[in-house]
Design an enzyme around this catalytic site. Structure first.
Site, PDB file in Angstrom:
ATOM      1  N   ASN A 280      12.059  39.515   8.999  1.00 19.22           N
ATOM      2  CA  ASN A 280      12.785  40.209   7.938  1.00 19.22           C
ATOM      3  C   ASN A 280      13.762  39.206   7.338  1.00 19.22           C
ATOM      4  O   ASN A 280      14.766  38.877   7.960  1.00 19.22           O
ATOM      5  CB  ASN A 280      13.521  41.412   8.560  1.00 19.22           C
ATOM      6  CG  ASN A 280      14.458  42.091   7.583  1.00 19.22           C
ATOM      7  OD1 ASN A 280      14.428  41.810   6.383  1.00 19.22           O
ATOM      8  ND2 ASN A 280      15.291  42.991   8.099  1.00 19.22           N
ATOM      9  N   TRP A 281      13.422  38.733   6.147  1.00 22.35           N
ATOM     10  CA  TRP A 281      14.232  37.675   5.535  1.00 22.35           C
ATOM     11  C   TRP A 281      15.513  38.219   4.924  1.00 22.35           C
ATOM     12  O   TRP A 281      16.340  37.458   4.448  1.00 22.35           O
ATOM     13  CB  TRP A 281      13.417  36.922   4.476  1.00 22.35           C
ATOM     14  CG  TRP A 281      12.228  36.174   5.011  1.00 22.35           C
ATOM     15  CD1 TRP A 281      11.795  36.116   6.326  1.00 22.35           C
ATOM     16  CD2 TRP A 281      11.315  35.349   4.270  1.00 22.35           C
ATOM     17  NE1 TRP A 281      10.691  35.329   6.426  1.00 22.35           N
ATOM     18  CE2 TRP A 281      10.357  34.847   5.190  1.00 22.35           C
ATOM     19  CE3 TRP A 281      11.199  35.003   2.922  1.00 22.35           C
ATOM     20  CZ2 TRP A 281       9.312  34.005   4.786  1.00 22.35           C
ATOM     21  CZ3 TRP A 281      10.157  34.173   2.520  1.00 22.35           C
ATOM     22  CH2 TRP A 281       9.228  33.677   3.449  1.00 22.35           C
ATOM     23  N   LYS A 282      15.639  39.530   4.875  1.00 23.09           N
ATOM     24  CA  LYS A 282      16.839  40.177   4.290  1.00 23.09           C
ATOM     25  C   LYS A 282      17.130  39.578   2.911  1.00 23.09           C
ATOM     26  O   LYS A 282      16.191  39.249   2.197  1.00 23.09           O
ATOM     27  CB  LYS A 282      18.025  40.049   5.253  1.00 23.09           C
ATOM     28  CG  LYS A 282      17.683  40.605   6.641  1.00 23.09           C
ATOM     29  CD  LYS A 282      18.864  40.788   7.523  1.00 23.09           C
ATOM     30  CE  LYS A 282      18.377  41.313   8.879  1.00 23.09           C
ATOM     31  NZ  LYS A 282      19.472  41.628   9.789  1.00 23.09           N
TER      32      LYS A 282
ATOM     33  N   HIS B 233      15.817  50.555   8.020  1.00 25.48           N
ATOM     34  CA  HIS B 233      16.588  49.505   8.698  1.00 25.48           C
ATOM     35  C   HIS B 233      18.061  49.934   8.758  1.00 25.48           C
ATOM     36  O   HIS B 233      18.564  50.564   7.835  1.00 25.48           O
ATOM     37  CB  HIS B 233      16.447  48.184   7.933  1.00 25.48           C
ATOM     38  CG  HIS B 233      17.010  47.027   8.686  1.00 25.48           C
ATOM     39  ND1 HIS B 233      18.364  46.755   8.710  1.00 25.48           N
ATOM     40  CD2 HIS B 233      16.422  46.098   9.475  1.00 25.48           C
ATOM     41  CE1 HIS B 233      18.564  45.703   9.495  1.00 25.48           C
ATOM     42  NE2 HIS B 233      17.406  45.288   9.966  1.00 25.48           N
TER      43      HIS B 233
ATOM     44  N   GLU C 126      20.720  48.394   8.266  1.00 25.46           N
ATOM     45  CA  GLU C 126      21.571  47.966   7.146  1.00 25.46           C
ATOM     46  C   GLU C 126      21.439  48.929   5.983  1.00 25.46           C
ATOM     47  O   GLU C 126      22.400  49.216   5.274  1.00 25.46           O
ATOM     48  CB  GLU C 126      21.229  46.514   6.763  1.00 25.46           C
ATOM     49  CG  GLU C 126      21.793  45.547   7.788  1.00 25.46           C
ATOM     50  CD  GLU C 126      21.008  44.273   7.987  1.00 25.46           C
ATOM     51  OE1 GLU C 126      20.176  43.910   7.140  1.00 25.46           O
ATOM     52  OE2 GLU C 126      21.235  43.623   9.043  1.00 25.46           O
TER      53      GLU C 126
ATOM     54  N   GLU D  81      16.055  48.920  17.054  1.00 23.29           N
ATOM     55  CA  GLU D  81      16.997  47.865  16.698  1.00 23.29           C
ATOM     56  C   GLU D  81      18.420  48.357  16.931  1.00 23.29           C
ATOM     57  O   GLU D  81      19.022  48.966  16.029  1.00 23.29           O
ATOM     58  CB  GLU D  81      16.831  47.496  15.224  1.00 23.29           C
ATOM     59  CG  GLU D  81      15.481  46.913  14.885  1.00 23.29           C
ATOM     60  CD  GLU D  81      15.598  45.949  13.716  1.00 23.29           C
ATOM     61  OE1 GLU D  81      15.171  44.807  13.860  1.00 23.29           O
ATOM     62  OE2 GLU D  81      16.150  46.340  12.674  1.00 23.29           O
TER      63      GLU D  81
ATOM     64  N   GLY E 245      22.187  40.550  14.313  1.00 21.47           N
ATOM     65  CA  GLY E 245      22.992  39.486  13.720  1.00 21.47           C
ATOM     66  C   GLY E 245      24.225  39.120  14.531  1.00 21.47           C
ATOM     67  O   GLY E 245      25.112  38.424  14.041  1.00 21.47           O
TER      68      GLY E 245
ATOM     69  N   SER F 225      18.935  40.034  17.300  1.00 24.70           N
ATOM     70  CA  SER F 225      19.218  38.719  17.896  1.00 24.70           C
ATOM     71  C   SER F 225      18.060  38.169  18.720  1.00 24.70           C
ATOM     72  O   SER F 225      18.272  37.559  19.769  1.00 24.70           O
ATOM     73  CB  SER F 225      20.510  38.775  18.726  1.00 24.70           C
ATOM     74  OG  SER F 225      21.606  39.072  17.880  1.00 24.70           O
TER      75      SER F 225
ATOM     76  N   GLY G 273      15.348  38.801  12.368  1.00 23.28           N
ATOM     77  CA  GLY G 273      16.130  38.541  11.161  1.00 23.28           C
ATOM     78  C   GLY G 273      16.438  37.056  11.060  1.00 23.28           C
ATOM     79  O   GLY G 273      15.604  36.259  10.623  1.00 23.28           O
ATOM     80  N   GLY G 274      17.624  36.681  11.517  1.00 19.65           N
ATOM     81  CA  GLY G 274      18.111  35.299  11.377  1.00 19.65           C
ATOM     82  C   GLY G 274      17.101  34.228  11.756  1.00 19.65           C
ATOM     83  O   GLY G 274      16.903  33.258  11.000  1.00 19.65           O
TER      84      GLY G 274
HETATM   85  P1  PGA Z   1      18.685  39.561  13.644  1.00 21.87           P
HETATM   86  O1  PGA Z   1      18.241  40.793  12.721  1.00 21.87           O
HETATM   87  O2  PGA Z   1      17.450  39.003  14.272  1.00 21.87           O
HETATM   88  O3  PGA Z   1      19.350  38.591  12.700  1.00 21.87           O
HETATM   89  O4  PGA Z   1      19.642  40.117  14.661  1.00 21.87           O
HETATM   90  C1  PGA Z   1      17.250  41.665  13.143  1.00 21.87           C
HETATM   91  C2  PGA Z   1      16.992  42.710  12.083  1.00 21.87           C
HETATM   92  O5  PGA Z   1      17.929  43.164  11.432  1.00 21.87           O
HETATM   93  O6  PGA Z   1      15.826  43.115  11.863  1.00 21.87           O
END
Ligand code: PGA
Length: 250
Positions: free
Chosen positions: A9-11, A94, A96, A166, A172, A212, A233-234
């Site tokens: 997930n490149w956000k 998600h 967010e 999640e 993050g 993470s 994500g990251g």
């Molecule tokens: P993260 O994000 O790997 O940066 O913790 C995961 C996500 O939000 O899908």
């Protein structure tokens, strides 16, 4: 046996050049189709990433969509548009989007139905906050989010459902859920799926962990019985890290 699934997930990161480069890097390293690999770039780069992925084993997904087929919904993107640019998947619910954009599970349910109707596969996310975990409400919160988000799920589309656990406190933050915490929640979710639609389907349903995930912890997380993959994500923004996570899934 459930196939392992590694999703990025490149956000709201990358630009046109770096998105193309990242996608090309992922394509170069994904040579084995025992593991499903998905990347979800920001909307403006879906088309160019689709071109880069052409002929590869890497799948393309959107990070969100709207529930109407078309119309006066300024700033939104329909499931049909995602399909049109080459997406096979969409991430829905998600944390967010739930927290920052205020999306309730009822809205996620509408989006889910619309996405399925267009033939998209869906990754439906749920997760508790730290205060909720500390108050021993993690299971109730996740169950509630999924019960409402998945209400009335059309059985003929069960093959298009992937779940993602999640925990908000792990996203993050560098603090992943322990493999045991992930396994406990995933087993709970598979149990709920069994109770709702039966064991046969529950056995085939992929449940991803996100929060993470890094090359260092991916293998142990995915070695848990009910952890069928990861939503990253990251660490999905660097091809070498994402590919190390993919390798850990093989
Ligand atoms: P993260 O994000 O790997 O940066 O913790 C995961 C996500 O939000 O899908």
């Amino acid at each position: 046996m459930r196939q392992k699934f590694v999703a990025g997930n490149w956000k709201m990161f990358t630009n046109a050049a770096s998105a193309r480069q990242l996608a090309a890097g992922v394509v170069a390293g994904v040579t084995d189709d025992r593991v499903q690999v998905l990347v979800c770039p920001p909307y403006p780069y879906l088309g160019l990433v689709a071109e880069t992925l052409k002929g590869s084993k890497v799948l393309l997904g959107g990070q969100n969509c709207w529930y109407a087929a078309e119309g006066a919904f300024t700033g939104e993107t329909s499931p049909a548009m995602l399909v049109d640019v080459g997406c096979q998947y969409v991430i829905l619910g998600h944390s967010e989007r739930r927290r920052i954009m205020g999306e309730p599970s009822e809205l996620i349910n509408k989006k889910l139905r619309a996405a399925l109707a267009q033939g998209l596969k869906t990754i439906v996310c749920a997760g508790e906050t730290l205060p909720e975990r500390e108050a021993n409400q993690a299971f109730a919160v996740v169950e509630q989010q999924l019960t409402v988000s998945l209400a009335g799920f059309p059985r003929e589309h069960l093959d298009k459902l992937v779940l993602a656990y999640e925990p908000v406190w792990a996203i993050g933050t560098g603090r992943n859920a322990s493999p045991a915490q992930a396994q406990e929640m995933h087993a709970f979710l598979r149990g709920k799926v069994t109770a709702t639609v039966g064991a046969a389907y529950a056995e085939s349903c992929q449940i991803l962990y996100g929060g993470s995930v890094k090359p260092e912890n991916a293998k142990e997380l995915m070695s848990q019985d009910d952890v069928d993959g990861v939503l990253v994500g990251g660490a999905s923004l660097k091809a070498d890290q994402f590919l190390a996570i993919y390798q850990a899934a093989l």
